[in-house]
Design an enzyme around this catalytic site. Structure first.
Site, PDB file in Angstrom:
ATOM      1  N   LYS A  13      41.244  30.476  45.613  1.00  0.00           N
ATOM      2  CA  LYS A  13      42.473  30.052  44.938  1.00  0.00           C
ATOM      3  C   LYS A  13      43.615  31.039  45.184  1.00  0.00           C
ATOM      4  CE  LYS A  13      40.723  30.000  40.733  1.00  0.00           C
ATOM      5  NZ  LYS A  13      39.339  30.484  41.001  1.00  0.00           N
ATOM      6  N   ARG A  88      41.606  28.242  31.654  1.00  0.00           N
ATOM      7  CA  ARG A  88      40.185  28.413  31.905  1.00  0.00           C
ATOM      8  C   ARG A  88      39.354  27.826  30.776  1.00  0.00           C
ATOM      9  NH1 ARG A  88      40.611  33.090  35.568  1.00  0.00           N
ATOM     10  NH2 ARG A  88      38.606  33.737  36.376  1.00  0.00           N
ATOM     11  N   ARG A 122      33.475  40.718  48.863  1.00  0.00           N
ATOM     12  CA  ARG A 122      34.925  40.883  48.708  1.00  0.00           C
ATOM     13  C   ARG A 122      35.272  42.357  48.465  1.00  0.00           C
ATOM     14  NH1 ARG A 122      38.222  36.853  44.838  1.00  0.00           N
ATOM     15  NH2 ARG A 122      37.255  37.931  43.103  1.00  0.00           N
ATOM     16  N   ARG A 166      30.130  35.544  35.502  1.00  0.00           N
ATOM     17  CA  ARG A 166      31.367  34.769  35.713  1.00  0.00           C
ATOM     18  C   ARG A 166      31.044  33.319  36.071  1.00  0.00           C
ATOM     19  NH1 ARG A 166      34.138  38.113  40.147  1.00  0.00           N
ATOM     20  NH2 ARG A 166      35.988  36.808  39.933  1.00  0.00           N
TER      21      ARG A 166
HETATM   22  P1  AMP Z   1      40.273  36.232  38.203  1.00  0.00           P
HETATM   23  O1  AMP Z   1      40.997  37.230  39.026  1.00  0.00           O
HETATM   24  O2  AMP Z   1      41.040  34.927  38.034  1.00  0.00           O
HETATM   25  O3  AMP Z   1      38.861  35.988  38.653  1.00  0.00           O
HETATM   26  O4  AMP Z   1      40.200  36.818  36.706  1.00  0.00           O
HETATM   27  C1  AMP Z   1      39.535  38.033  36.457  1.00  0.00           C
HETATM   28  C2  AMP Z   1      39.162  38.135  34.989  1.00  0.00           C
HETATM   29  O5  AMP Z   1      40.353  38.111  34.186  1.00  0.00           O
HETATM   30  C3  AMP Z   1      38.297  37.014  34.429  1.00  0.00           C
HETATM   31  O6  AMP Z   1      36.916  37.200  34.717  1.00  0.00           O
HETATM   32  C4  AMP Z   1      38.600  37.146  32.933  1.00  0.00           C
HETATM   33  O7  AMP Z   1      37.960  38.274  32.373  1.00  0.00           O
HETATM   34  C5  AMP Z   1      40.092  37.442  32.946  1.00  0.00           C
HETATM   35  N1  AMP Z   1      40.890  36.203  32.947  1.00  0.00           N
HETATM   36  C6  AMP Z   1      41.697  35.744  33.935  1.00  0.00           C
HETATM   37  N2  AMP Z   1      42.270  34.585  33.592  1.00  0.00           N
HETATM   38  C7  AMP Z   1      41.818  34.287  32.347  1.00  0.00           C
HETATM   39  C8  AMP Z   1      42.025  33.199  31.465  1.00  0.00           C
HETATM   40  N3  AMP Z   1      42.809  32.167  31.778  1.00  0.00           N
HETATM   41  N4  AMP Z   1      41.388  33.240  30.252  1.00  0.00           N
HETATM   42  C9  AMP Z   1      40.594  34.273  29.907  1.00  0.00           C
HETATM   43  N5  AMP Z   1      40.340  35.313  30.714  1.00  0.00           N
HETATM   44  C10 AMP Z   1      40.938  35.336  31.926  1.00  0.00           C
END
Ligand code: AMP
Length: 209
Positions: A13, A88, A122, A166
């Site tokens: 994404k 999310r 990654r 995750r």
């Molecule tokens: P990402 O880079 O999108 O994988 O996000 C990394 C981490 O940030 C996630 O595993 C969550 O801990 C937190 N996070 C990001 N976006 C959200 C969201 N919309 N709601 C809750 N936690 C989030």
């Protein structure tokens, strides 16, 4: 254009959003990046969410929604946006509905085995955020960022235990959003297993319709 990029972690994404941002001239709003920025700068918010991110759990809805609301007040978000990693949860999606009307929700489809392969390989440059993969997109010199010469790091949440968490969190809390948005006629399914070039072509074609 008001877009949401939906899909499991590691589906690409962020990579596609970086291209779409240039192509459509709208900001890429990644809640994960916003949290990591706050952690790096040791802000109050950063201190609050650091351990949550490392574990792969979700930050509480209220905190996340407030951060997105604040981000939407910036001038650049008035002409459109690509939301990456938000919403999310159904609760977040309901909150977003009260903030903005969406044009499409791009659903990145990728199987579990490929997700694990992508996330575990990654690597990232801590200061610029540039993303590499040890096999699919390696730096010129192993372990070193091409531009800054700094050592690449592995995100805490790209370590095996956090990856598995995750994926569980995605399945339980985020996957229901596919049905939520499909019912509203907003979902565009994209096969995320192809190369970034091909995936971006699919996205452009689908959004042109
Ligand atoms: P990402 O880079 O999108 O994988 O996000 C990394 C981490 O940030 C996630 O595993 C969550 O801990 C937190 N996070 C990001 N976006 C959200 C969201 N919309 N709601 C809750 N936690 C989030």
């Amino acid at each position: 254009m008001n877009l949401v990029f939906l899909g499991p972690p590691g589906a690409g994404k962020g990579t596609i959003a970086a291209r779409a941002k240039e192509f459509y001239g709208i900001p890429h709003i990644s809640t994960g990046d916003l949290f990591r920025y706050n952690i790096k700068n040791d802000t109050e918010l950063g201190k609050e969410v650091k351990a949550i991110l490392a574990s792969g759990d979700l930050v509480p809805d209220s905190v996340t929604i407030k951060m997105v609301e604040d981000r939407f007040t910036n001038d650049d978000a008035q002409k459109g946006f690509i939301l990456d990693g938000f919403p999310r949860t159904i609760f977040q999606a309901d909150a977003l509905k009260d903030m903005k009307e969406l044009d499409a929700v791009v659903n990145f489809v990728l199987d579990r085995e490929e997700i694990i392969k992508r996330l575990s390989g990654r690597r990232m440059c801590k200061s610029t955020g540039k993303i590499y993969h040890i096999i699919y997109n390696p730096p010129k010199v192993e372990g070193i960022d091409d531009e800054t010469g700094e050592a690449l790091i592995q995100r805490d949440d790209d370590k095996e235990e956090a990856i598995l968490n995750r994926l569980d969190v995605y399945k339980a809390q985020t996957e229901p959003l596919i049905a939520y948005y499909r019912e509203k006629g907003l979902i565009v399914d994209i096969d995320a297993s192809a190369s970034p070039e091909e995936v971006f072509e699919q996205v452009k074609k689908a959004l042109a319709k």
